[in-house]
Design a protein around this motif. Sequence first.
Motif, mmCIF file in Angstrom:
data_model
loop_
_atom_site.group_PDB
_atom_site.id
_atom_site.type_symbol
_atom_site.label_atom_id
_atom_site.label_comp_id
_atom_site.label_asym_id
_atom_site.label_seq_id
_atom_site.Cartn_x
_atom_site.Cartn_y
_atom_site.Cartn_z
ATOM 1 N N ASP A 1 -7.548 13.896 -37.585
ATOM 2 C CA ASP A 1 -7.435 13.824 -39.042
ATOM 3 C C ASP A 1 -7.242 12.373 -39.475
ATOM 4 O O ASP A 1 -6.551 11.596 -38.808
ATOM 5 C CB ASP A 1 -6.250 14.649 -39.547
ATOM 6 C CG ASP A 1 -6.498 16.143 -39.456
ATOM 7 O OD1 ASP A 1 -7.669 16.549 -39.447
ATOM 8 O OD2 ASP A 1 -5.509 16.906 -39.398
ATOM 9 N N VAL A 2 -7.828 12.019 -40.590
ATOM 10 C CA VAL A 2 -7.694 10.674 -41.154
ATOM 11 C C VAL A 2 -6.838 10.766 -42.406
ATOM 12 O O VAL A 2 -7.069 11.609 -43.270
ATOM 13 C CB VAL A 2 -9.069 10.058 -41.486
ATOM 14 C CG1 VAL A 2 -8.910 8.644 -42.062
ATOM 15 C CG2 VAL A 2 -9.950 10.027 -40.233
ATOM 16 N N TRP A 3 -5.828 9.901 -42.475
ATOM 17 C CA TRP A 3 -4.908 9.846 -43.611
ATOM 18 C C TRP A 3 -4.934 8.445 -44.213
ATOM 19 O O TRP A 3 -5.268 7.469 -43.533
ATOM 20 C CB TRP A 3 -3.471 10.129 -43.160
ATOM 21 C CG TRP A 3 -3.254 11.371 -42.391
ATOM 22 C CD1 TRP A 3 -3.693 12.625 -42.679
ATOM 23 C CD2 TRP A 3 -2.477 11.496 -41.181
ATOM 24 N NE1 TRP A 3 -3.260 13.520 -41.741
ATOM 25 C CE2 TRP A 3 -2.512 12.857 -40.800
ATOM 26 C CE3 TRP A 3 -1.761 10.598 -40.393
ATOM 27 C CZ2 TRP A 3 -1.863 13.337 -39.670
ATOM 28 C CZ3 TRP A 3 -1.102 11.068 -39.258
ATOM 29 C CH2 TRP A 3 -1.157 12.418 -38.908
ATOM 30 N N GLY B 1 -6.939 -0.831 -47.724
ATOM 31 C CA GLY B 1 -7.062 -1.752 -46.604
ATOM 32 C C GLY B 1 -6.500 -1.217 -45.307
ATOM 33 O O GLY B 1 -6.568 -1.887 -44.280
ATOM 34 N N VAL B 2 -5.929 -0.014 -45.341
ATOM 35 C CA VAL B 2 -5.342 0.593 -44.152
ATOM 36 C C VAL B 2 -5.687 2.077 -44.109
ATOM 37 O O VAL B 2 -6.010 2.686 -45.133
ATOM 38 C CB VAL B 2 -3.803 0.428 -44.123
ATOM 39 C CG1 VAL B 2 -3.400 -1.037 -44.151
ATOM 40 C CG2 VAL B 2 -3.168 1.180 -45.302
ATOM 41 N N ALA B 3 -5.609 2.651 -42.913
ATOM 42 C CA ALA B 3 -5.794 4.092 -42.741
ATOM 43 C C ALA B 3 -5.172 4.473 -41.415
ATOM 44 O O ALA B 3 -4.846 3.621 -40.584
ATOM 45 C CB ALA B 3 -7.266 4.478 -42.792
ATOM 46 N N ALA B 4 -4.992 5.782 -41.208
ATOM 47 C CA ALA B 4 -4.387 6.291 -39.980
ATOM 48 C C ALA B 4 -5.212 7.448 -39.448
ATOM 49 O O ALA B 4 -5.839 8.184 -40.215
ATOM 50 C CB ALA B 4 -2.953 6.744 -40.247
ATOM 51 N N ILE B 5 -5.194 7.602 -38.124
ATOM 52 C CA ILE B 5 -5.907 8.705 -37.471
ATOM 53 C C ILE B 5 -4.919 9.446 -36.587
ATOM 54 O O ILE B 5 -4.195 8.846 -35.796
ATOM 55 C CB ILE B 5 -7.101 8.194 -36.647
ATOM 56 C CG1 ILE B 5 -8.085 7.447 -37.566
ATOM 57 C CG2 ILE B 5 -7.807 9.356 -35.941
ATOM 58 C CD1 ILE B 5 -9.255 6.822 -36.839
#
Length: 345
Positions: free
Chosen positions: A250-252, A241-245
Amino acid sequence: MLTAVLVNYHIIGRRRDPVVRHNLEDLMNTRQPDETRPSTSPVSFLWLELTGKCGLECIHCYAESGPSGAHGFMTGDDWKSVLDQAAALDVSMVQFIGGEPTLQPDFPDPLRCAISAGLAVEVYTNLTHIRETWWDLLASPNVSLATSYYSDLADQHERITQRRGSHARTRANIVEAVRRDIPLRVGIIGIHDGQRVDQARMDLQAMGVTRIGTDHLRHVGRGAGTALADVSELCGNCGRGVAAISPNGDVWPCVFSRWMTVGNILDAPLADILAGQAMARARARIPGPPSRRCSPPPCAPDSDGNDCRPAVMTRMCTPHSCNPNRPCSPDAADGCGPSACRPVR
């Protein structure tokens, strides 16, 4: 523990050359988005790490940010594209993080774009670089602030931030945010023995801050010392439900799991990355969150984001995330009832 070989990229112009990197295998009361809109996205919350540059150099910074940090390869247009894609995917909320997000050269343009896209936004800032001309924008509907505060005493606070004068600037802008009635939450991270955590909380309360959380040091980035980070430092919600850029695109799965790159937004659409096999494999490597209700929050309540810990592990009220066994913050105002399904991390 297993050691993974992940592929990251150096970018030359708009071209990437793969470089092998060895790594370990492995809110509270904000202004809310329109929760009547159903979400069809695999995520409802995104951390957008606008820059790795920061005026502070906190000793526990998960991103190892500081004055020598880089703004990365993402341009203003790239961040606008991310925000447009996020809105199209029915992402409910984004958090601008860093580094210090207000040091990103295009700021506050990303904030304007997010507001225009209808996204709820939290700006996680150390509150040392707020320009007077920004306050009206920061007071917009669906915008909130978050910051970190380490002690009521300047010398203790600045022992952690490693910058003289940072305590006074942060404290003054906390007072200003409260004066302007901008939703604000503050995280206190216990790092040193004898740190005046309780007194810091009382000082914040005296300033009018009502959303205050505490956390312990996590061994990621500068906080890890000489150790290597592994999944034991993750809360279990990463990629769920979450992600970081990152500033390089880059996507983590989250800002803590920055060694687990699952794609790059400059190479592929956000939707494809979030639904891709690399993200699925990353989630499979991360132990799930505890199922017991109201346990101490596995991702820490109200920790910081730019200096130096992510803050909002979103629990937007969607059928996918709002469940009786969700982990919740012990300082949730309503005691973890159904209406507590909001960013309270």
